[in-house]
Scaffold this motif. Structure first.
Motif, PDB file in Angstrom:
ATOM      1  N   GLY A 408      -2.303  12.001  -0.679  1.00  0.00           N
ATOM      2  CA  GLY A 408      -0.889  11.959  -1.036  1.00  0.00           C
ATOM      3  C   GLY A 408      -0.038  11.181  -0.055  1.00  0.00           C
ATOM      4  O   GLY A 408       1.078  10.761  -0.387  1.00  0.00           O
ATOM      5  N   ALA A 409      -0.551  10.956   1.166  1.00  0.00           N
ATOM      6  CA  ALA A 409       0.194  10.178   2.161  1.00  0.00           C
ATOM      7  C   ALA A 409       0.453   8.754   1.679  1.00  0.00           C
ATOM      8  O   ALA A 409       1.408   8.103   2.124  1.00  0.00           O
ATOM      9  CB  ALA A 409      -0.571  10.159   3.482  1.00  0.00           C
ATOM     10  N   LEU A 410      -0.394   8.265   0.765  1.00  0.00           N
ATOM     11  CA  LEU A 410      -0.188   6.914   0.241  1.00  0.00           C
ATOM     12  C   LEU A 410       1.151   6.778  -0.465  1.00  0.00           C
ATOM     13  O   LEU A 410       1.743   5.693  -0.485  1.00  0.00           O
ATOM     14  CB  LEU A 410      -1.316   6.548  -0.725  1.00  0.00           C
ATOM     15  N   SER A 411       1.647   7.875  -1.032  1.00  0.00           N
ATOM     16  CA  SER A 411       2.899   7.808  -1.785  1.00  0.00           C
ATOM     17  C   SER A 411       4.119   7.680  -0.877  1.00  0.00           C
ATOM     18  O   SER A 411       5.243   7.506  -1.369  1.00  0.00           O
ATOM     19  CB  SER A 411       3.051   9.035  -2.684  1.00  0.00           C
ATOM     20  N   SER A 412       3.935   7.767   0.418  1.00  0.00           N
ATOM     21  CA  SER A 412       5.041   7.509   1.342  1.00  0.00           C
ATOM     22  C   SER A 412       4.764   6.292   2.234  1.00  0.00           C
ATOM     23  O   SER A 412       5.682   5.749   2.840  1.00  0.00           O
ATOM     24  CB  SER A 412       5.311   8.735   2.227  1.00  0.00           C
ATOM     25  N   PHE A 413       3.496   5.853   2.276  1.00  0.00           N
ATOM     26  CA  PHE A 413       3.118   4.789   3.203  1.00  0.00           C
ATOM     27  C   PHE A 413       3.047   3.398   2.579  1.00  0.00           C
ATOM     28  O   PHE A 413       3.330   2.400   3.231  1.00  0.00           O
ATOM     29  CB  PHE A 413       1.751   5.116   3.828  1.00  0.00           C
ATOM     30  N   ILE A 414       2.675   3.304   1.307  1.00  0.00           N
ATOM     31  CA  ILE A 414       2.391   1.995   0.711  1.00  0.00           C
ATOM     32  C   ILE A 414       3.624   1.094   0.697  1.00  0.00           C
ATOM     33  O   ILE A 414       3.528  -0.112   0.973  1.00  0.00           O
ATOM     34  CB  ILE A 414       1.810   2.144  -0.704  1.00  0.00           C
ATOM     35  N   ILE A 506       7.038   1.093  -5.193  1.00  0.00           N
ATOM     36  CA  ILE A 506       5.681   1.573  -5.465  1.00  0.00           C
ATOM     37  C   ILE A 506       5.458   3.015  -5.000  1.00  0.00           C
ATOM     38  O   ILE A 506       4.676   3.751  -5.596  1.00  0.00           O
ATOM     39  CB  ILE A 506       4.627   0.617  -4.838  1.00  0.00           C
ATOM     40  N   ASN A 507       6.153   3.436  -3.949  1.00  0.00           N
ATOM     41  CA  ASN A 507       6.012   4.827  -3.506  1.00  0.00           C
ATOM     42  C   ASN A 507       6.400   5.798  -4.622  1.00  0.00           C
ATOM     43  O   ASN A 507       5.722   6.801  -4.863  1.00  0.00           O
ATOM     44  CB  ASN A 507       6.882   5.101  -2.277  1.00  0.00           C
TER      45      ASN A 507
END
Length: 555
Positions: A408-414, A506-507
């Motif tokens: 789920g960290a991808l939804s704040s990092f990408i 994208i996030n």
């Protein structure tokens, strides 16, 4: 007699030595002051440096051979619902998938001291001077400008500009009137145990994963949720770090006896957690115990974030500027980014003969708009763990952990990643091939323990026709990537209206998409495992036997 320099750098940690090297590279007369006898004595523990620090950080690190202990492919999160009953939930979703793993790494586990020493040596080779065992006690101030420093020996050194990398305590920054002392609620004290363990055992038990443990406060197995980072275990080459941390104050009224509670946490986790008790304890020997402080929640405090990062004659970088990552408890990437930006602004300021706060303000502007720095210091998942504890809500706990240290960290990092990637591609279309070479070179260095400090760098030529053929194929792919990126660069006027909105939104898209995609993704990983394992092993064999020169970046 007062010695005069263009640049004085205070502190030879992760940020200071980088700033010094870049300034020396530009021909500026540069000196570093380090209060320890040896560079790195203050940061003798270790950590995982995330991949984005290497990708977007100083080129001499990306294209060099820095010392690290083990590549990391991701995180195993153990959510301890009931330690006594063995009710433990595993979230290991944040992993680089095979066949990319382990060569394409999530990060690199390293001891801080040798890494800082390697950086300092690079600064010296560039022409910077290094003075150790020297404490700065005050500044030389004239006409509203900081114009030099005074040491504990009474020596005076003048400079056109000072880059302050003194670390989280920031006593000199306080003395300069740039900031106040960080309050206890924002400072965390880490208790780290350093264990020696055979590499073959670490390889078998950990592979390339960092292990993190989270548990309800009443279990006394990890620091209180939201007030620390649970428990982290880093595997190195022949050793482990067991680290737990907790804020100096839990709220305005409660001040914990940290040594007492840490001893209790350590006993409970090492005697009751199955994989530590059964697998690690019989094979590990304690070498040292260390204490280290860092500013964990400064970025979440609006008033502290407003503190100036520049004044007449001085720039703050890294921890002293409050740039510690709230989620990953790691300030190295921000130290590298800020030191590089500070060096660029310092060079411009000296060329313009203007080191005023007004001119240096451009440094602060760039820092406050840096996508990854802003994301790093403002993440709230670790802080929000306290709300899961208040409700004793397992669903909330799993959510915060998944969003902070799971997929789920991808939804704040990408989004911040893409926002930084696009200008890099525009500036240097060969950056992608350089990144690939970095990952392959770093992994080869890991296999052969061949780093910058090695007496003899790895130097071999394979006489295998199969390997030589694979080497040529690898280099052809790197050329194809470079040609493709140059072609895309020419289309930037067409792509810009698409890519910029995409990177910004994208996030939001991923927050909904991941909920649907994750079950499919993990099913595909399981289904393709026999194939991807085989491909990964073939890649490792190639990297092991390849000529190191094909992974080098030549300028």
């Amino acid at each position: 007699m007062e010695e005069e320099y263009d640049i004085i750098v205070i502190g030879a940690g992760f940020g200071g030595s980088v700033a010094a090297k870049l300034c020396a590279d530009a021909g500026l007369k540069t000196i570093i002051f380090e209060r320890s006898k040896n560079v790195g004595d203050k940061v003798i523990s270790g950590l995982t440096i995330p991949f984005y620090g290497f990708l977007f950080g100083p080129s001499f690190i990306r294209d060099g051979n820095p010392p690290f202990e083990r590549p990391s492919d991701g995180i195993d999160n153990y959510i301890i619902n009931d330690l006594e009953k063995g009710d433990i939930i595993l979230d290991d979703s944040l992993k680089v998938p095979k066949p990319l793993s382990p060569i394409i790494a999530f990060g690199y586990n390293t001891y801080c001291k040798p890494f800082c020493q390697w950086q300092a040596q690079k600064a010296i080779e560039a022409g910077a001077e290094l003075h150790t065992s020297t404490t700065i006690t005050n500044f030389i101030k004239e006409n509203g400008f900081i114009q030099g420093i005074i040491t504990d020996k009474g020596e005076k050194f003048r400079a056109k500009l000072i880059i302050n990398a003194e670390g989280s305590q920031g006593l000199l920054a306080i003395k300069a009137g740039m900031r106040e002392k960080y309050p206890p609620e924002t400072i965390s004290l880490a208790d780290a145990y350093d264990y020696i363990m055979l590499k073959k055992d670490i390889d078998k038990i950990f592979g390339y994963s960092v292990k993190m443990c989270w548990g309800w406060d009443e279990q006394k197995a990890a620091p209180p949720l939201g007030y620390g980072n649970g428990l982290m275990v880093w595997p190195y080459r022949n050793s482990l770090h067991f680290m737990q941390d907790q804020c100096l104050r839990l709220n305005q009224a409660k001040i914990p006896n940290l040594q007492k509670v840490f001893d209790l946490y350590h006993h409970n986790i090492t005697s009751k957690l199955p994989w530590w008790r059964d697998l690690i304890a019989p094979r590990a020997n304690l070498r040292a115990r260390m204490w280290e402080g860092f500013e964990i929640y400064v970025g979440l405090n609006e008033e502290l974030r407003k503190n100036p990062m520049v004044t007449n004659g001085m720039i703050l970088i890294g921890d002293v500027a409050g740039l510690e990552s709230t989620e990953l408890c790691d300030g190295v990437p921000a130290a590298w980014f800020s030191s590089e930006i500070a060096a660029e602004v310092a060079i411009q300021a000296i060329e313009a003969n203007d080191v005023s706060k007004k001119f240096l303000k451009k440094y602060e502007t760039i820092i406050r708009s840096h996508p990854i720095i802003e994301w790093s210091i403002s993440g709230r998942n670790r802080y929000n763990l306290r709300f899961a504890q208040e409700d004793h809500n397992l669903k909330k706990l799993k959510k915060y952990i998944h969003n902070g240290w799971g997929l789920g960290a991808l939804s704040s990092f990408i989004s911040p990643f893409l926002q930084l990637l696009l200008p890099y591609l525009n500036k240097d279309p060969t950056i992608i091939s350089k990144w690939f070479k970095m990952f392959f070179r770093y992994y080869q260095n890991w296999l052969h323990e061949s780093y910058g400090f090695s007496r003899k760098r790895l130097n071999k030529v394979s006489f295998s026709k199969v390997i030589r053929k694979k080497e040529r194929k690898f280099l052809r792919w790197m050329r194809v990537i470079d040609v493709g990126m140059r072609a895309l660069r020419k289309l930037k006027k067409i792509l810009k209206p698409i890519m910029i909105p995409l990177s910004n939104s994208i996030n939001t898209f991923l927050k909904g998409f991941l909920r649907i995609f994750e079950p499919i993704y993990f099913a595909l990983l399981k289904l393709t495992k026999p194939i991807t394992d085989k491909m990964s092993n073939k890649l490792i064999d190639f990297v092991d036997k390849a000529n190191p020169s094909i992974f080098e970046v030549y300028t």
